[in-house]
Design an enzyme around this catalytic site. Structure first.
Site, PDB file in Angstrom:
ATOM      1  N   PHE A  68      19.770  -4.495  -1.620  1.00 20.73           N
ATOM      2  CA  PHE A  68      20.354  -3.570  -2.344  1.00 20.73           C
ATOM      3  C   PHE A  68      20.609  -2.464  -1.655  1.00 20.73           C
ATOM      4  O   PHE A  68      21.255  -1.363  -2.175  1.00 20.73           O
ATOM      5  CB  PHE A  68      19.353  -3.483  -3.649  1.00 20.73           C
ATOM      6  CG  PHE A  68      18.178  -2.734  -3.470  1.00 20.73           C
ATOM      7  CD1 PHE A  68      18.100  -1.487  -3.329  1.00 20.73           C
ATOM      8  CD2 PHE A  68      16.899  -3.555  -3.174  1.00 20.73           C
ATOM      9  CE1 PHE A  68      16.920  -0.623  -2.687  1.00 20.73           C
ATOM     10  CE2 PHE A  68      15.738  -2.594  -3.016  1.00 20.73           C
ATOM     11  CZ  PHE A  68      15.855  -1.196  -2.599  1.00 20.73           C
ATOM     12  N   CYS A 103      14.843  -0.059   5.888  1.00 24.68           N
ATOM     13  CA  CYS A 103      14.153  -0.874   6.740  1.00 24.68           C
ATOM     14  C   CYS A 103      13.700  -0.102   8.139  1.00 24.68           C
ATOM     15  O   CYS A 103      13.011  -0.606   8.866  1.00 24.68           O
ATOM     16  CB  CYS A 103      14.803  -2.243   7.265  1.00 24.68           C
ATOM     17  SG  CYS A 103      16.265  -2.181   8.012  1.00 24.68           S
ATOM     18  N   SER A 108      14.022  -9.131   1.984  1.00 23.11           N
ATOM     19  CA  SER A 108      12.646  -8.797   2.206  1.00 23.11           C
ATOM     20  C   SER A 108      12.020 -10.124   2.963  1.00 23.11           C
ATOM     21  O   SER A 108      12.806 -11.130   2.939  1.00 23.11           O
ATOM     22  CB  SER A 108      11.797  -9.040   0.880  1.00 23.11           C
ATOM     23  OG  SER A 108      12.235 -10.125   0.086  1.00 23.11           O
ATOM     24  N   LYS A 148      27.285 -12.635  -0.387  1.00 30.51           N
ATOM     25  CA  LYS A 148      26.476 -12.607  -1.939  1.00 30.51           C
ATOM     26  C   LYS A 148      25.881 -11.425  -1.937  1.00 30.51           C
ATOM     27  O   LYS A 148      24.805 -11.120  -1.122  1.00 30.51           O
ATOM     28  CB  LYS A 148      25.750 -13.876  -1.618  1.00 30.51           C
ATOM     29  CG  LYS A 148      25.057 -14.152  -2.945  1.00 30.51           C
ATOM     30  CD  LYS A 148      24.337 -13.331  -3.893  1.00 30.51           C
ATOM     31  CE  LYS A 148      22.944 -13.286  -3.722  1.00 30.51           C
ATOM     32  NZ  LYS A 148      22.508 -12.032  -4.514  1.00 30.51           N
ATOM     33  N   GLU A 166       4.650  -3.751   3.202  1.00 26.04           N
ATOM     34  CA  GLU A 166       5.896  -2.873   3.192  1.00 26.04           C
ATOM     35  C   GLU A 166       5.915  -2.260   1.608  1.00 26.04           C
ATOM     36  O   GLU A 166       5.682  -2.759   0.829  1.00 26.04           O
ATOM     37  CB  GLU A 166       7.151  -3.754   3.182  1.00 26.04           C
ATOM     38  CG  GLU A 166       8.287  -2.705   2.958  1.00 26.04           C
ATOM     39  CD  GLU A 166       9.747  -3.580   3.547  1.00 26.04           C
ATOM     40  OE1 GLU A 166       9.703  -4.712   2.959  1.00 26.04           O
ATOM     41  OE2 GLU A 166      10.427  -3.209   4.068  1.00 26.04           O
ATOM     42  N   GLU A 212      22.359  -8.425  -6.594  1.00 23.15           N
ATOM     43  CA  GLU A 212      22.751  -8.418  -7.960  1.00 23.15           C
ATOM     44  C   GLU A 212      22.552  -6.906  -8.699  1.00 23.15           C
ATOM     45  O   GLU A 212      22.955  -6.668  -9.692  1.00 23.15           O
ATOM     46  CB  GLU A 212      21.986  -9.281  -8.908  1.00 23.15           C
ATOM     47  CG  GLU A 212      20.456  -9.190  -8.997  1.00 23.15           C
ATOM     48  CD  GLU A 212      19.772  -9.790  -7.992  1.00 23.15           C
ATOM     49  OE1 GLU A 212      20.406 -10.025  -6.623  1.00 23.15           O
ATOM     50  OE2 GLU A 212      18.484  -9.830  -7.694  1.00 23.15           O
TER      51      GLU A 212
HETATM   52  P1  NAD Z   1      15.333  -9.370  -1.529  1.00 23.54           P
HETATM   53  O1  NAD Z   1      14.756  -9.887  -0.595  1.00 23.54           O
HETATM   54  O2  NAD Z   1      14.808  -8.929  -2.909  1.00 23.54           O
HETATM   55  O3  NAD Z   1      16.812  -9.623  -1.844  1.00 23.54           O
HETATM   56  C1  NAD Z   1      17.731  -9.749  -1.084  1.00 23.54           C
HETATM   57  C2  NAD Z   1      18.842 -10.935  -1.523  1.00 23.54           C
HETATM   58  O4  NAD Z   1      17.996 -11.971  -1.710  1.00 23.54           O
HETATM   59  C3  NAD Z   1      19.556 -10.407  -2.559  1.00 23.54           C
HETATM   60  O5  NAD Z   1      20.911 -10.701  -2.436  1.00 23.54           O
HETATM   61  C4  NAD Z   1      18.945 -11.037  -3.671  1.00 23.54           C
HETATM   62  O6  NAD Z   1      19.579 -11.615  -4.716  1.00 23.54           O
HETATM   63  C5  NAD Z   1      18.316 -12.525  -2.852  1.00 23.54           C
HETATM   64  N1  NAD Z   1      17.076 -12.899  -3.347  1.00 23.54           N
HETATM   65  C6  NAD Z   1      15.945 -12.210  -3.893  1.00 23.54           C
HETATM   66  N2  NAD Z   1      15.157 -13.150  -4.469  1.00 23.54           N
HETATM   67  C7  NAD Z   1      15.540 -14.410  -3.979  1.00 23.54           C
HETATM   68  C8  NAD Z   1      14.644 -15.662  -4.037  1.00 23.54           C
HETATM   69  N3  NAD Z   1      13.458 -15.700  -4.499  1.00 23.54           N
HETATM   70  N4  NAD Z   1      15.170 -16.615  -3.355  1.00 23.54           N
HETATM   71  C9  NAD Z   1      16.725 -16.541  -2.966  1.00 23.54           C
HETATM   72  N5  NAD Z   1      17.181 -15.396  -3.003  1.00 23.54           N
HETATM   73  C10 NAD Z   1      16.653 -14.104  -3.361  1.00 23.54           C
HETATM   74  O7  NAD Z   1      15.435  -7.617  -0.932  1.00 23.54           O
HETATM   75  P2  NAD Z   1      15.882  -6.289  -1.688  1.00 23.54           P
HETATM   76  O8  NAD Z   1      14.961  -5.995  -2.471  1.00 23.54           O
HETATM   77  O9  NAD Z   1      17.125  -6.602  -2.124  1.00 23.54           O
HETATM   78  O10 NAD Z   1      15.874  -5.320  -0.213  1.00 23.54           O
HETATM   79  C11 NAD Z   1      14.852  -4.730   0.272  1.00 23.54           C
HETATM   80  C12 NAD Z   1      14.500  -5.458   1.450  1.00 23.54           C
HETATM   81  O11 NAD Z   1      15.284  -5.802   2.716  1.00 23.54           O
HETATM   82  C13 NAD Z   1      13.336  -4.567   2.346  1.00 23.54           C
HETATM   83  O12 NAD Z   1      12.198  -5.587   2.569  1.00 23.54           O
HETATM   84  C14 NAD Z   1      13.844  -4.346   3.371  1.00 23.54           C
HETATM   85  O13 NAD Z   1      12.937  -3.832   4.521  1.00 23.54           O
HETATM   86  C15 NAD Z   1      15.037  -5.263   3.625  1.00 23.54           C
HETATM   87  N6  NAD Z   1      15.733  -4.755   4.618  1.00 23.54           N
HETATM   88  C16 NAD Z   1      15.909  -5.134   5.808  1.00 23.54           C
HETATM   89  C17 NAD Z   1      16.651  -5.044   6.798  1.00 23.54           C
HETATM   90  C18 NAD Z   1      16.530  -5.548   8.272  1.00 23.54           C
HETATM   91  O14 NAD Z   1      17.254  -4.933   9.002  1.00 23.54           O
HETATM   92  N7  NAD Z   1      15.486  -6.006   8.509  1.00 23.54           N
HETATM   93  C19 NAD Z   1      17.837  -4.157   6.520  1.00 23.54           C
HETATM   94  C20 NAD Z   1      17.753  -3.702   5.206  1.00 23.54           C
HETATM   95  C21 NAD Z   1      16.783  -4.102   4.184  1.00 23.54           C
END
Ligand code: NAD
Length: 487
Positions: free
Chosen positions: A152, A283, A229, A176, A378, A179
């Protein structure tokens, strides 16, 4: 709140909006808690449609030359510039970062597109006479149908980490989006169509866990990238590679800034903006300040500047949801209960007129110890924990013990000390007097440890080998002159 018409949150398959799924979910603006629209939650049946569209488009697209393919990216780049106000507004509305931050992220998307436009200058296939009359040559061949799952926190930029490079290199993609922020991604797909990208080359499937798992399992998808994450990054990496797909899976972060006694307090603004930019939801954000020895003037300056940042203005946006606000505030309370000292407290922030929004003010916490949750997990909010150490090696050990490894930075005037620390830091992206050490194109983006799973970085030159397969061709030209291939 906005003059935009917020209706497009279906899937985008074969160049048009698809509402195939039965389920929908509300998209909430974190600015004031209002419902912006509904997004479809796709099933594996919807994914089949997207994969079929991508497969149908692949033969014609992948057989074009790289130079032909990037023409559409030149037009797309111009459309990003022409539509920057609208795209920034979408990012602002659905993500809650400030309008300037939203615009900066679209500008970064333009830079990423420019890199993809320059790929013909980067890809130098090799050719060599390996023996008398015998030539070996390499060719970069597209991988096929690929998928990109995004988070997001950067609705415009993170999709642009993958889409331009992947399609320039001849692949067809399924995106994808999160959401929580599906609107910007949909508009990006429309702009690609407007730029002349043929139907099926870029498709969007919206949804949550179910569609992510379907992507990992689908036999028609050859490669998957994930950004999100760490818990989910591990699940995706395990599941996609179990199904024999290539995978880069980027996870969360816990970034350390080392502040030395000689660090200039003029750098305080740099540290505060690293901690509070995008409301700490980057991040690459500063999370732990490891103070080596004493530099209390720096702490005072950080606190003063943090107090001056006003949530709900163009200085500081919101966090993404009510749940995020509660999670961040719980971390602060837990740290306080464990004995840390809250120097600046951003809990219980309410912005007049935007009472339904999810605001957390900048928070600075001193006397944090390395074993506290706030020091190791985090937080993903505008919170800076200060851990005090007596010497550089103690400070390095704290950073090295982190499970993550995205970024680390040193604030000092002493070059050899900066090098000493950064040589030992266990992070993929490091900086000196730079709060957010994101490598600019053509350098690649990618962390280490639990911040990244898989062999490649996700952007830049390093991503070329992820988005292509190498074909090695051996040719013998002089039939009259017998040569053993080994001679
Ligand atoms: P998230 O892991 O909750 O969601 C990421 C994606 O995974 C979304 O499209 C979501 O729909 C999907 N998702 C969520 N839960 C899922 C599950 N149980 N099974 C399968 N798919 C699932 O992350 P977020 O809250 O959208 O974003 C924030 C996180 O992203 C933070 O931890 C941040 O550090 C990380 N991030 C990392 C980088 C990097 O370069 N390392 C860059 C940007 C964000």
């Amino acid at each position: 709140m906005s003059t935009l018409t917020l209706t497009k949150t279906g899937n985008f398959i074969n160049g048009k909006s698809e509402k195939a799924s039965k389920l929908t979910k509300e998209v909430i603006s974190p600015i004031d808690g209002s419902v912006l629209t509904n997004v479809v939650l796709s099933s594996s049946k919807d994914l089949d449609e997207a994969v079929n569209a991508a497969k149908a488009a692949l033969p014609a697209w992948s057989s074009k030359t790289l130079k032909q393919r990037v023409q559409v990216l030149y037009r797309f780049r111009q459309l990003l510039e022409d539509n920057i106000e609208e795209l920034s507004e979408l990012v602002y509305l659905e993500n809650g970062k400030t309008k300037d931050e939203a615009k900066a992220e679209v500008l970064k998307g333009i830079e990423l597109t420019e890199f993809a436009c320059s790929l013909p200058q980067f890809i130098n296939d090799e050719v060599q006479m390996v023996s008398r009359g015998i030539e070996c040559r390499t060719t970069h061949v597209p991988v096929g149908v690929v998928a990109s799952i995004v988070p997001f926190n950067f609705p415009a930029m993170v999709p642009m980490w993958t889409i331009p490079n992947a399609i320039a290199l001849g692949n067809c993609m399924i995106l994808k989006p999160s959401e929580q922020v599906p609107m910007t991604a949909y508009r990006i797909a429309e702009l690609f169509s407007e730029a002349g990208l043929e139907d099926g080359i870029l498709n969007i499937v919206n949804g949550e866990k179910e569609i992510v798992e379907a992507i990992c399992d689908h036999p028609g998808i050859e490669a998957v990238t994930f950004v999100g994450s760490t818990n989910v990054a591990k699940i995706v990496y395990r599941r996609a590679t179990y199904n024999y797909k290539r995978c880069i899976s980027l996870g969360g972060a816990k970034n350390h800034l080392f502040v030395l006694p000689d660090a200039s307090i003029d750098m305080a603004a740099n540290i505060v903006s690293s901690m509070a930019g995008s409301a700490g939801q980057r991040c690459m954000a500063a999370s732990v300040l490891v103070m080596v020895g004493k530099n209390d003037k720096m702490i005072d300056a950080i606190c003063e500047q943090s107090r001056n940042l006003k949530p709900g203005t163009d200085e500081l946006g919101t966090v993404i949801s009510k749940e995020s606000k509660e999670r961040i505030e719980n971390y602060i309370t837990q740290a306080e209960e464990a004995g840390a000292k809250i120097l600046v407290d951003g809990r219980n922030t309410i912005v007049p007129g935007l009472e339904g929004g999810f605001y957390v003010g900048p928070t600075v916490i001193d006397q944090v110890t390395p074993d506290m949750n706030i020091a190791t997990e985090e937080v993903f909010g505008p919170v800076l924990s200060i851990i005090r150490t007596n010497d550089v090696d103690e400070a390095i050990a704290i950073e090295n013990n982190s499970a993550y490894g995205n970024a680390a930075a040193v604030f000092t005037e002493n070059g050899s000390m900066a090098n000493y620390i950064l040589d030992k830091a266990s992070a993929g992206m490091v900086g000196v007097n730079v709060g957010v050490p994101v490598p600019r194109e053509p350098f690649s983006f990618g962390g280490w440890n639990d911040s990244s799973f898989g062999a490649n970085d996700i952007t830049g030159k390093n991503s070329i080998s992820f988005w292509t397969k190498l074909k090695k061709r051996t040719t013998k030209w002089n039939a009259e002159d017998w040569t053993d291939w080994m001679s």
